[in-house]
Enzyme design. Sequence first.
Site, PDB file in Angstrom:
ATOM      1  N   ASP A  15     -20.612 -11.028   7.627  1.00  0.00           N
ATOM      2  CA  ASP A  15     -19.353 -10.730   8.320  1.00  0.00           C
ATOM      3  C   ASP A  15     -18.150 -10.738   7.407  1.00  0.00           C
ATOM      4  O   ASP A  15     -17.055 -10.365   7.832  1.00  0.00           O
ATOM      5  CB  ASP A  15     -19.134 -11.755   9.438  1.00  0.00           C
ATOM      6  CG  ASP A  15     -20.084 -11.520  10.575  1.00  0.00           C
ATOM      7  OD1 ASP A  15     -20.383 -10.344  10.828  1.00  0.00           O
ATOM      8  OD2 ASP A  15     -20.547 -12.486  11.180  1.00  0.00           O
TER       9      ASP A  15
ATOM     10  N   HIS B 273     -24.027 -20.118   6.217  1.00  0.00           N
ATOM     11  CA  HIS B 273     -25.048 -19.609   7.130  1.00  0.00           C
ATOM     12  C   HIS B 273     -26.081 -20.697   7.375  1.00  0.00           C
ATOM     13  O   HIS B 273     -26.398 -21.454   6.459  1.00  0.00           O
ATOM     14  CB  HIS B 273     -25.720 -18.361   6.530  1.00  0.00           C
ATOM     15  CG  HIS B 273     -26.430 -17.558   7.560  1.00  0.00           C
ATOM     16  ND1 HIS B 273     -27.721 -17.827   7.922  1.00  0.00           N
ATOM     17  CD2 HIS B 273     -26.010 -16.529   8.331  1.00  0.00           C
ATOM     18  CE1 HIS B 273     -28.072 -16.984   8.864  1.00  0.00           C
ATOM     19  NE2 HIS B 273     -27.055 -16.183   9.131  1.00  0.00           N
TER      20      HIS B 273
HETATM   21  N1  CMC Z   1     -16.059 -23.453   5.603  1.00  0.00           N
HETATM   22  C1  CMC Z   1     -15.989 -24.745   5.202  1.00  0.00           C
HETATM   23  N2  CMC Z   1     -16.985 -25.633   5.308  1.00  0.00           N
HETATM   24  C2  CMC Z   1     -18.136 -25.191   5.852  1.00  0.00           C
HETATM   25  C3  CMC Z   1     -18.304 -23.870   6.271  1.00  0.00           C
HETATM   26  C4  CMC Z   1     -17.215 -22.984   6.144  1.00  0.00           C
HETATM   27  N3  CMC Z   1     -17.313 -21.717   6.536  1.00  0.00           N
HETATM   28  N4  CMC Z   1     -19.545 -23.708   6.773  1.00  0.00           N
HETATM   29  C5  CMC Z   1     -20.152 -24.880   6.665  1.00  0.00           C
HETATM   30  N5  CMC Z   1     -19.300 -25.793   6.108  1.00  0.00           N
HETATM   31  C6  CMC Z   1     -19.608 -27.186   5.781  1.00  0.00           C
HETATM   32  C7  CMC Z   1     -19.597 -28.052   7.022  1.00  0.00           C
HETATM   33  O1  CMC Z   1     -18.335 -28.644   7.239  1.00  0.00           O
HETATM   34  C8  CMC Z   1     -20.662 -29.072   6.680  1.00  0.00           C
HETATM   35  O2  CMC Z   1     -20.097 -30.041   5.844  1.00  0.00           O
HETATM   36  P1  CMC Z   1     -20.620 -31.581   5.934  1.00  0.00           P
HETATM   37  O3  CMC Z   1     -22.082 -31.524   5.591  1.00  0.00           O
HETATM   38  O4  CMC Z   1     -19.787 -32.269   4.915  1.00  0.00           O
HETATM   39  O5  CMC Z   1     -20.362 -32.018   7.335  1.00  0.00           O
HETATM   40  C9  CMC Z   1     -21.683 -28.293   5.859  1.00  0.00           C
HETATM   41  O6  CMC Z   1     -20.947 -27.200   5.286  1.00  0.00           O
HETATM   42  C10 CMC Z   1     -22.844 -27.737   6.684  1.00  0.00           C
HETATM   43  O7  CMC Z   1     -22.299 -27.021   7.771  1.00  0.00           O
HETATM   44  P2  CMC Z   1     -22.942 -26.993   9.225  1.00  0.00           P
HETATM   45  O8  CMC Z   1     -21.890 -26.621  10.236  1.00  0.00           O
HETATM   46  O9  CMC Z   1     -23.692 -28.251   9.468  1.00  0.00           O
HETATM   47  O10 CMC Z   1     -23.972 -25.812   9.053  1.00  0.00           O
HETATM   48  P3  CMC Z   1     -24.583 -24.945  10.191  1.00  0.00           P
HETATM   49  O11 CMC Z   1     -25.842 -24.397   9.652  1.00  0.00           O
HETATM   50  O12 CMC Z   1     -24.659 -25.688  11.483  1.00  0.00           O
HETATM   51  O13 CMC Z   1     -23.492 -23.775  10.400  1.00  0.00           O
HETATM   52  C11 CMC Z   1     -22.346 -21.730  10.360  1.00  0.00           C
HETATM   53  C12 CMC Z   1     -23.630 -22.493   9.957  1.00  0.00           C
HETATM   54  C13 CMC Z   1     -22.546 -20.229  10.100  1.00  0.00           C
HETATM   55  C14 CMC Z   1     -22.062 -21.893  11.876  1.00  0.00           C
HETATM   56  C15 CMC Z   1     -21.158 -22.280   9.510  1.00  0.00           C
HETATM   57  O14 CMC Z   1     -21.402 -22.099   8.138  1.00  0.00           O
HETATM   58  C16 CMC Z   1     -19.815 -21.656   9.908  1.00  0.00           C
HETATM   59  O15 CMC Z   1     -19.184 -22.132  10.867  1.00  0.00           O
HETATM   60  N6  CMC Z   1     -19.387 -20.557   9.174  1.00  0.00           N
HETATM   61  C17 CMC Z   1     -18.192 -19.864   9.531  1.00  0.00           C
HETATM   62  C18 CMC Z   1     -18.497 -18.901  10.698  1.00  0.00           C
HETATM   63  C19 CMC Z   1     -19.279 -17.683  10.224  1.00  0.00           C
HETATM   64  O16 CMC Z   1     -18.948 -17.060   9.232  1.00  0.00           O
HETATM   65  N7  CMC Z   1     -20.303 -17.313  11.022  1.00  0.00           N
HETATM   66  C20 CMC Z   1     -21.097 -16.119  10.778  1.00  0.00           C
HETATM   67  C21 CMC Z   1     -22.517 -16.428  10.478  1.00  0.00           C
HETATM   68  S1  CMC Z   1     -23.379 -14.971   9.864  1.00  0.00           S
HETATM   69  C22 CMC Z   1     -23.404 -13.884  11.173  1.00  0.00           C
HETATM   70  C23 CMC Z   1     -24.350 -14.301  12.241  1.00  0.00           C
HETATM   71  O17 CMC Z   1     -25.531 -14.538  11.963  1.00  0.00           O
HETATM   72  O18 CMC Z   1     -23.917 -14.339  13.400  1.00  0.00           O
END
Ligand code: CMC
Length: 434
Positions: free
Chosen positions: A369, A311
């Site tokens: 989720d 998240h």
């Molecule tokens: N699986 C594997 N690696 C992950 C994941 C994941 N689900 N989420 C983040 N990472 C890694 C990512 O690769 C990155 O690694 P590095 O720093 O080595 O590049 C690090 O963790 C930080 O990730 P980020 O994408 O920079 O973080 P963000 O804050 O931009 O993204 C997120 C947050 C929710 C989009 C992401 O965690 C994700 O894609 N999760 C899966 C989709 C999901 O479950 N979304 C629902 C969110 S809750 C409901 C809502 O509020 O809508």
Amino acid sequence: MSGSKVSGSVNFTEENGETTSLPLVSGSVGPQVIDIRKLYAQTGHFTYDPGFTSTASCDSAITYIDGDEGVLMHRGYKIEELASESDFMDVCYLLLKGELPNAEEKDKFTHDITYHTMVHEQLIQLFRGFRRDAHPMAIMVGVVGALSAFYHDSTDITDAHQRMVASYRLIAKMPTIAAMAYKYSVGQPFIYPKNDLSYAENFLHMTFSVPAENYKMSPTIARAMDRIFILHADHEQNASTSTVRLAGSSGANPFACIAAGIACLWGPAHGGANEAVLAMLEEIGTVDRVQEFIAKAKDKSDPFRLMGFGHRVYKNYDPRAKVMAETCHEVLEELGMKDEPMLKLAMELERIALEDEYFIEKKLFPNVDFYSGIILKALGFPTSMFTVLFAVARTVGWVAQWNEMMEDPGQKIGRPRQLYTGPAERPFVPLNKR
Ligand code: CMC
């Protein structure tokens, strides 16, 4: 900035020796913010923050999140308490009006919402224009946007009464529209709302009853539905809420703004994640393949991510995920599905991921989720309806945030700047010389 106060300043010195002082501002709880509104005028520089990872886009008194501690509060009440002690109508009132209602206020509010649940009969023609295989979120974007063409008497955004009528209409009609989108996709007749049912019961009734037979309402299932609505009701300045605020900042009508929010929610990184979680669990299939998928999620050259994990704000357990996991167990027990293989698979995936160094180091915990898809599937919803349910629940958050913005005397159109990286000025090249 109402409810906030200047509590200090931050100075920085540029290479040329010039020092700039910017105010530090405190809210009621949470970190202070640097007020950069005068930065460009003072220094000639903008800030650069794609994804808004360090930027507060507004001040708000509705929802507070402490991502490091895993805390979520609406108007000061913790989400766990709201989920166990209140119902969705309480939470809607709280988000919209700032306080929990007393008994009389709650009766009136519930009555007012209930009596707005029907939609204009002509909207049926609009539904019939969609293909049967249209994704229900596509229908939601279209139909909710079209409400502005049906309810002209609540689109004057300068009139507080009309704003509130539009807000009530949106909260009341979303379950009806969502259920209609479902009914249309399965080729069943639309079912009208019933005034003696609660918000969650009414939604289940409109979705699962047919003219030949009423849906058999279980209090446990109705309570689980209500709790799912509570858990998704608001989440401060997430992508779809920010979209609603940005659309609203130009003076667009509330129905159009909420349609914009629905479009944003649809994406798999946001509300579409619950649908993606189930697709992922189906792809993994069996417990013995969990390690393989954990390895894929950790592999930088593989775009696969563990859906339902991670998240932007929570770097600790998402407090909503805990309640959701409990609800999941209750629902499967009630439905006699406690040995459901998908639940076992999800629990094993969660266990292994929480022990894995990669997930520990990156603070990736299950989010809201992760378990919601399993519950919704058990209740009989097709995966394409999962994000629609999120939209139904989040509507109150969107309208509360939109109202708060509209009532703010300092409100301005949202207009970010950019760091331009395209070509500098160059002479035009005539067609015959290109
Ligand atoms: N699986 C594997 N690696 C992950 C994941 C994941 N689900 N989420 C983040 N990472 C890694 C990512 O690769 C990155 O690694 P590095 O720093 O080595 O590049 C690090 O963790 C930080 O990730 P980020 O994408 O920079 O973080 P963000 O804050 O931009 O993204 C997120 C947050 C929710 C989009 C992401 O965690 C994700 O894609 N999760 C899966 C989709 C999901 O479950 N979304 C629902 C969110 S809750 C409901 C809502 O509020 O809508």
